[in-house]
Design an enzyme around this catalytic site. Structure first.
Site, PDB file in Angstrom:
ATOM      1  N   TRP A  80     -11.504  -5.549  -1.991  1.00  0.00           N
ATOM      2  CA  TRP A  80     -10.233  -6.061  -1.473  1.00  0.00           C
ATOM      3  C   TRP A  80     -10.144  -7.554  -1.789  1.00  0.00           C
ATOM      4  CZ3 TRP A  80     -11.752  -1.346  -0.473  1.00  0.00           C
ATOM      5  CH2 TRP A  80     -10.811  -0.379  -0.150  1.00  0.00           C
ATOM      6  N   HIS A 126       1.137   6.279  -2.294  1.00  0.00           N
ATOM      7  CA  HIS A 126       0.150   5.209  -2.391  1.00  0.00           C
ATOM      8  C   HIS A 126      -0.269   5.148  -3.864  1.00  0.00           C
ATOM      9  CE1 HIS A 126      -1.069   4.137   1.690  1.00  0.00           C
ATOM     10  NE2 HIS A 126      -2.161   3.555   1.230  1.00  0.00           N
ATOM     11  N   ASP A 176      -5.690  -2.377  -2.956  1.00  0.00           N
ATOM     12  CA  ASP A 176      -4.853  -1.401  -3.650  1.00  0.00           C
ATOM     13  C   ASP A 176      -4.360  -1.964  -4.979  1.00  0.00           C
ATOM     14  OD1 ASP A 176      -5.041  -1.002  -0.806  1.00  0.00           O
ATOM     15  OD2 ASP A 176      -3.572   0.588  -0.973  1.00  0.00           O
ATOM     16  N   ASP A 218       0.834  -1.199   0.000  1.00  0.00           N
ATOM     17  CA  ASP A 218       0.000   0.000   0.000  1.00  0.00           C
ATOM     18  C   ASP A 218       0.866   1.246   0.000  1.00  0.00           C
ATOM     19  OD1 ASP A 218       0.920  -0.679   2.547  1.00  0.00           O
ATOM     20  OD2 ASP A 218      -0.703   0.368   3.570  1.00  0.00           O
ATOM     21  N   GLU A 277      -1.965   9.191  -0.824  1.00  0.00           N
ATOM     22  CA  GLU A 277      -3.029   8.292  -0.364  1.00  0.00           C
ATOM     23  C   GLU A 277      -4.375   9.005  -0.330  1.00  0.00           C
ATOM     24  OE1 GLU A 277      -2.507   7.072   3.689  1.00  0.00           O
ATOM     25  OE2 GLU A 277      -3.829   5.340   3.415  1.00  0.00           O
ATOM     26  N   ARG A 299       4.952   4.393   6.242  1.00  0.00           N
ATOM     27  CA  ARG A 299       4.561   4.208   7.637  1.00  0.00           C
ATOM     28  C   ARG A 299       4.585   2.727   8.028  1.00  0.00           C
ATOM     29  NH1 ARG A 299      -0.947   5.909   5.771  1.00  0.00           N
ATOM     30  NH2 ARG A 299      -1.993   3.969   5.229  1.00  0.00           N
ATOM     31  N   ASP A 300       4.065   2.452   9.221  1.00  0.00           N
ATOM     32  CA  ASP A 300       4.167   1.088   9.752  1.00  0.00           C
ATOM     33  C   ASP A 300       3.121   0.153   9.149  1.00  0.00           C
ATOM     34  OD1 ASP A 300       2.004   2.304  10.830  1.00  0.00           O
ATOM     35  OD2 ASP A 300       2.613   2.097  12.929  1.00  0.00           O
ATOM     36  N   GLU A 301       2.971   0.180   7.829  1.00  0.00           N
ATOM     37  CA  GLU A 301       2.091  -0.788   7.155  1.00  0.00           C
ATOM     38  C   GLU A 301       2.929  -1.537   6.133  1.00  0.00           C
ATOM     39  OE1 GLU A 301      -2.008  -0.176   6.368  1.00  0.00           O
ATOM     40  OE2 GLU A 301      -2.017   1.724   7.434  1.00  0.00           O
TER      41      GLU A 301
END
Ligand code: BGC
Length: 888
Positions: A552, A784, A495, A482, A763, A486-488
Site C-alpha cells: 500500500w 474493484h 489498489d 477502490d 473484489e 459501498r461506503d468506501e
C-alpha cells in the site's frame, strides 16, 4: 478504434513479409503536459509533445522547430535531436490568462532535409496563476444550518450588465463543496462533481470555463449551485464522518468579460450583490443519494428578470488562495448513456431496471405526473435470489435518490451531486412505463482519453478485458478509488499500486494520477508513512492512525515509476522523488540492520482465496515475506529514480537496495530457489521482483508451477500476488500454464466471475458464490479493479505488445502463439503515436501485422526467439504455424 480495419488493410495490400512505407509526413497538433484540452492550465511553462503520425521509410527526426504565437508576437525555437515527448517549454513563461497558439515542424536527420509542413496548432490558455489574480470573495448561504445532520444545498445568484460587444468571457470557479454554474439559465459546462476531491487542506482545484457564448448584451445572471460533496458530506465506513474539512460550504467564482473595445468587466462572488436561497435539493450526499423536491424550485432563477426579492443576502467565507491549483487532468463528466436491457414489473408497482452492465453514474428520468408525487430510485450492483435488489454490500452507502414532481408538465431529472455504483435500479412511485428515451443510466467518470485496446479469439477473455475497462471507468472518478459502491470509495493506495500499469495502457490517466500523487506527497506523514488511502480520512482503529503497510505505502514509489515507464515523464519522477524517498527511508529504518521488515502490521497478500471472509489479511503467504520483498522492490526503484534524476545519493541508494535484497534472501530463501513460505504469491512476488539469482530462477519457477498444479490449475493469490503471478510463470518458462490459469473457469479464477455474468471485476474471487448467493463477507464489492491488473499481462503476452524502454520508445512485438488462441490484437496510443499488433493463426500460417510509431525502435520476436529490428511503419509477416499448445 478501427484496429481490425487497420489489419484488414494491411493484409489486403501486403500479403507477405512486406513493409508498408508511410510515405507522407503527417504531424499531429502538439500536446501540452497531460492535458486533453490545455485550457486554464496552471503551469506557466508547460511541457510540449508532438506525434509524427506517419513518415517516409527510415525517416528520423533530427530537428524540430516550435512556433509560439501570442499577443506579443511570434517566436520560434529549434530543438536539435530526436526528442518529441514532454519537451521543456523554451519560451518566456505564460502569464495568467495568456493565450498562445503553438505548432511544430520537423526535419529529417539528413543534412539537406526539407522542413515538414507545420502541424495543426494547439490553443493554450493559462488559468489564474497567482493568488493576486483573484478579486472574487468566497461566499456561502446565510441561513442557520444544523451541522449534525444533512444540509440543504444552496442556490446563489447575481446579475450584471454587459453593454459592449463581447470578445471573450471566462469563468474561474472553485468551492468548498461541489458547485455547478449557470449563466442566463444554461449550464456553463457538462462537468460534474467539480472541483473534485483533493487533499483540501493542501490543494484545492479551480476550473476555468470559456463562457463567451453565454453572455448576452444587457442584463445577465450568474447562478451557482453549492452542495456538500466530499468537503462536508458524510465520508467513510463504520458510519462515516461529516464535516471532515469544515462545516460550511463556500463558493468563489470570478467572471471576466473582455469586450472588443478592450475593456474588461470582472464580476465575482461578493457579499454585496449576491443573494441566496435554499435549493430544491432537500439533501444530497455522495453515499446517501439525493432528494430533490421540484415543487420547491425557482423557475428561471439563473435568468435575468427573476424576482429575487425574497432571497437572502449571502455570508462571507474563507478560501485560502494559496492552496488553489488548476487541474492536471480532465474533468469528471457523463461519457455515455445506457438504456435498460431488461425491465421487470413487480406486482406492487415497483419496476426493476437491468442495464446489463455494472456502471457508475446516475439515472436520468423524464417524469410526467401529479404535483407532489414522489419517485424513489434505489441502486444495487446485484440482485438476490428472489430477484430483489441486494443492497447489503453497499453498507452505509444507501444510494437512494428521491424526486418529487413539481408540476403537470414533463420534467427531466437527474441527481446533481451524487453518484452510485449499480447495474440494477428499482423505481417506485413513477407511474410510468419505461420506454426508450424516458430513462437512462448516465455513466460518469473522469473523461480520460482511451488509449489501449485488446481483443482475441476467446470471448470469455474479451469479456474479462471489457470488465477491466469498466472497473477502471467506474473507479477513476477524479481519483483512483477502490470501489464506487459501498461506503468506501477511497483512494486506497495498494489498489492503484497494482493497477497502475494496466490503467496507463487503457486510458491516458497521467494527469489524474499525477494530481493524486501530489496529494499522496502532501498527506504523507512526517515519518514517511503513506496513508492507507489518500485523501486520508478517519477510518477507525484498524486504519487510523495510519501504519506503514507493504504494497500500500509502496504506491508512493511504484505508481510514479509505472507512470514514468508508460509516459516517459521524468518530471513526475522528480515531483514525487522526495515522497518516494521518504517512504523507503522509513521502511529502511523499520527493517533495521537485518534488512527484514517483520515488525509491522501488514495486510500481506490481502484477500487470497484461502483467507476467511471476515479476515482478508489471513492468507497463505507470510506477510513479512511479502513486506520484505516490497521493501527490496521499492528500494531498487528509488535507486533507479535517483539514477534517472542524477542525484548524488544514487550510489548509496543502490547499495541499500542490494542490502534489502540480501536481507530478503537471507531470511526467506531456504534452499536453491525455494522459499520459507510455500505459496504461489511468495514465489510469484520473489520471481517478479528479481529476488532470486538467475541460476535459481528455474527452480523457483518450477516450484511455482507445481503449486499451481497442486491447486488443480487455480490461483491461490490475493491483491499482491495476483498482479505478478502470470508474469512469474511466463518469465520462468511456464507461459502455457499461465494461459491455462487465466482461462480457468472454476472458482477461484479470473474467468469464474465472467461465467457468473460479471460485467466488472469483483473484489473477491467469489464475490458471488457458485450457488448465486452474495459472499457473506462484510466487504464484498462487484467493482474493484485490483484483480483486473492481469490485463497488463494480456496486452504484453497474449497480444504481444511490450514496451522495453520508458515511454514505449522501444517495443517488442511478439505474437503470443503459446496462448493457443486463434487470434489476438492489442493497440496502444503511445507518446509516439499508435503502436499495434494483430496476429491470426490458421492451421498452416500465422499472419502478423504490426505498426511501429515514428520515433520508436521496434523489434519483432519470432517464435524461435530470434529478434529482428523494425522501422517505423506497418509490417506484415506470414509464417508457417509452429506446432504448439492447446487451441481455443
Ligand atoms: C478496500 C480495498 C483496500 C483494502 C485494504 C478494502 O476495504 O476496498 O480495496 O485495499 O480494504 O485493506
Amino acid at each position: 478504434m478501427p484496429k481490425s480495419q487497420d489489419a484488414a488493410t494491411d493484409r489486403a495490400h501486403f500479403p507477405t513479409n512486406r513493409t508498408q512505407p508511410l510515405a507522407e509526413l503527417v504531424l499531429r497538433a502538439p500536446t501540452v503536459e497531460h492535458q486533453r484540452a490545455p485550457f486554464g492550465i496552471g503551469e506557466p511553462t508547460p511541457r510540449l509533445s508532438w506525434v509524427i503520425e506517419t513518415a517516409p521509410p527510415q525517416w528520423r527526426q533530427g530537428r524540430a522547430e516550435l512556433e509560439l504565437q501570442t499577443t506579443d508576437g511570434t517566436k520560434t525555437y529549434t530543438i536539435e535531436g530526436e526528442q518529441s515527448v514532454l519537451i521543456e517549454w523554451p519560451f518566456a513563461p505564460l502569464r495568467s490568462r495568456e493565450r498562445a497558439r503553438i505548432r511544430v515542424r520537423v526535419w529529417d536527420i539528413g543534412p539537406n532535409s526539407a522542413a515538414s509542413r507545420w502541424s495543426p496548432a494547439t490553443e493554450i490558455e493559462a488559468g489564474l496563476l497567482t493568488p493576486d489574480d483573484w478579486s472574487a470573495e468566497a461566499i456561502g448561504a446565510s441561513w442557520q444550518e444544523d451541522h449534525e445532520s444533512m444540509r440543504r444545498p444552496a442556490l446563489l445568484r447575481s446579475n450584471f450588465r454587459a453593454d459592449s460587444i463581447v470578445a471573450s468571457a471566462r469563468l474561474y470557479i472553485t468551492a468548498h463543496g461541489l458547485y455547478e454554474a449557470e449563466l442566463n439559465g444554461e449550464p456553463v459546462s457538462s462537468d460534474t462533481l467539480a472541483p473534485g476531491w483533493t487533499s483540501y487542506h493542501n490543494r484545492l482545484r479551480y476550473f476555468t470555463y470559456d463562457v463567451t457564448g453565454h453572455i448576452r448584451s444587457g442584463e445577465n445572471t450568474l447562478g451557482l449551485w453549492l452542495a456538500d460533496g466530499w468537503f462536508r458530506g458524510r465520508l467513510g465506513f463504520h458510519g462515516g464522518h461529516i464535516n471532515l474539512y469544515g462545516d460550511e460550504t463556500a463558493v468563489m467564482a470570478q467572471l471576466e468579460v473582455t469586450f472588443t473595445d478592450g475593456t474588461i468587466l470582472r464580476h465575482g462572488t461578493d457579499t454585496k450583490t449576491w443573494q441566496c436561497a435554499p435549493s430544491p435539493i432537500i439533501s444530497s450526499g455522495l453515499l446517501e443519494g439525493e432528494h430533490h423536491d421540484a415543487q420547491l424550485g425557482f423557475h428561471g432563477w439563473s435568468l435575468p428578470g427573476f424576482d429575487a426579492t425574497a432571497w437572502s443576502s449571502v455570508d462571507p467565507r474563507k478560501i485560502d488562495l494559496s492552496q488553489l491549483v488548476a487541474p492536471d487532468g480532465p474533468p469528471v463528466r457523463c461519457t455515455e448513456e445506457l438504456q435498460p436491457l431488461e425491465i421487470t414489473h413487480k406486482p406492487d408497482g415497483r419496476i426493476i431496471l437491468d442495464f446489463g452492465q455494472n456502471v457508475v453514474g446516475r439515472i436520468r428520468i423524464i417524469a410526467r405526473g401529479q404535483t407532489g408525487q414522489e419517485i424513489t430510485l434505489r441502486h444495487a450492483e446485484v440482485l438476490d435470489r428472489e430477484g430483489e435488489l441486494c443492497t447489503r454490500p453497499l453498507r452505509g452507502a444507501y444510494s437512494v435518490d428521491r424526486y418529487v414532481i413539481g408540476g403537470e408538465a414533463e420534467e427531466i431529472w437527474e441527481p446533481r451531486f451524487t453518484i452510485h455504483g449499480f447495474r440494477y435500479v428499482e423505481i417506485s412511485g413513477w407511474g410510468q412505463r419505461p420506454v426508450t428515451g424516458n430513462v437512462a443510466a448516465r455513466i460518469i467518470h473522469t473523461d480520460m482519453l482511451r488509449t489501449g485496446w485488446f481483443e482475441c479469439s476467446d470471448p470469455l477473455l474479451n469479456r474479462l478485458h471489457e470488465n477491466v475497462v469498466w472497473s477502471m471507468r467506474g473507479n477513476f472518478v477524479d481519483l483512483p478509488t477502490d470501489c464506487p459502491n459501498r461506503d468506501e470509495r477511497l483512494g486506497w493506495t495498494g489498489d492503484i499500486q497494482v493497477f497502475a500499469p494496466t490503467a496507463s495502457f487503457l486510458y491516458d490517466c497521467a494527469g489524474l494520477l499525477s494530481s493524486w500523487l501530489k496529494d499522496v506527497a502532501a498527506e504523507q506523514h512526517q515519518d514517511g508513512t503513506v496513508p492507507w488511502f489518500v485523501p486520508e480520512i478517519p477510518g477507525g482503529e484498524q486504519w487510523t492512525p495510519a501504519r506503514p503497510g507493504a504494497g500500500w505505502g509502496d504506491a508512493a514509489v511504484l505508481v510514479p515509476w509505472s507512470l514514468y515507464q508508460n509516459f516517459a515523464d521524468s518530471g513526475l519522477v522528480q515531483q514525487q522523488y522526495t515522497s518516494a524517498r521518504a517512504w523507503t527511508d522509513l521502511v529502511h529504518r523499520l527493517a533495521g540492520p537485518s534488512h527484514v521488515w517483520d515488525q509491522s502490521y501488514q495486510l500481506g497478500d490481502w484477500l487470497d482465496p484461502s483467507a476467511p471472509p471476515d479476515d482478508p489479511a489471513r492468507g497463505l503467504t507470510d506477510p513479512n515475506l511479502v513486506a520484505t520483498a516490497y521493501y527490496a522492490r521499492s528500494a531498487a526503484t528509488v535507486a533507479d529514480m535517483a539514477r534517472l534524476l542524477n542525484t548524488p545519493e544514487t550510489q548509496k541508494l543502490a547499495e541499500r537496495a542490494e542490502a534489502a535484497r540480501a536481507g530478503f534472501r537471507r531470511r526467506y530463501l531456504t534452499g536453491h530457489g525455494t522459499l520459507s513460505s510455500d505459496s504461489q504469491a511468495a514465489y510469484a512476488i520473489a520471481i517478479a521482483f528479481e529476488l532470486f539469482d538467475a541460476k535459481e530462477m528455474e527452480a523457483a519457477g518450477k516450484r511455482l508451477a507445481e503449486l499451481v498444479h497442486e491447486a488443480d490449475v487455480h490461483l491461490t493469490t490475493g491483491f499482491l500476488g495476483t498482479p505478478v503471478l502470470l508474469d512469474a510463470l511466463t518469465q520462468t518458462g511456464h507461459v502455457e500454464l499461465a494461459m491455462q490459469l487465466l482461462q480457468q473457469r472454476t472458482v477461484p479464477s479470473w474467468i469464474y466471475p465472467v461465467t457468473m455474468g460479471a460485467t466488472t471485476i469483483w473484489e473477491r474471487w467469489d464475490s458471488m458464490l457458485p450457488n448465486g448467493d452474495v459472499n457473506p463477507g462484510d466487504m464484498t464489492s462487484f467493482n474493484h479493479f485490483s484483480f483486473g491488473s492481469v490485463a497488463d499481462w494480456m496486452h504484453r503476452t497474449i497480444a504481444g505488445l511490450r514496451p522495453i524502454a520508458p515511454g514505449w520508445q522501444q517495443i517488442i512485438y511478439r505474437p503470443g502463439l503459446e496462448s493457443g488462441l486463434r487470434h489476438a490484437s492489442a493497440s496502444h496510443e503511445t507518446p509516439y503515436g499508435l503502436a499495434s499488433i494483430n496476429w491470426r493463426r490458421s492451421l498452416k500460417n500465422v499472419d502478423v501485422n504490426v505498426r511501429v510509431p515514428v520515433g520508436v525502435a521496434g523489434f519483432l520476436e519470432r517464435p524461435d526467439g530470434t529478434r529482428e529490428p523494425l522501422t517505423a511503419g506497418r509490417h506484415t509477416f506470414n509464417w508457417p504455424t509452429p506446432v504448439a499448445g492447446h487451441s481455443s
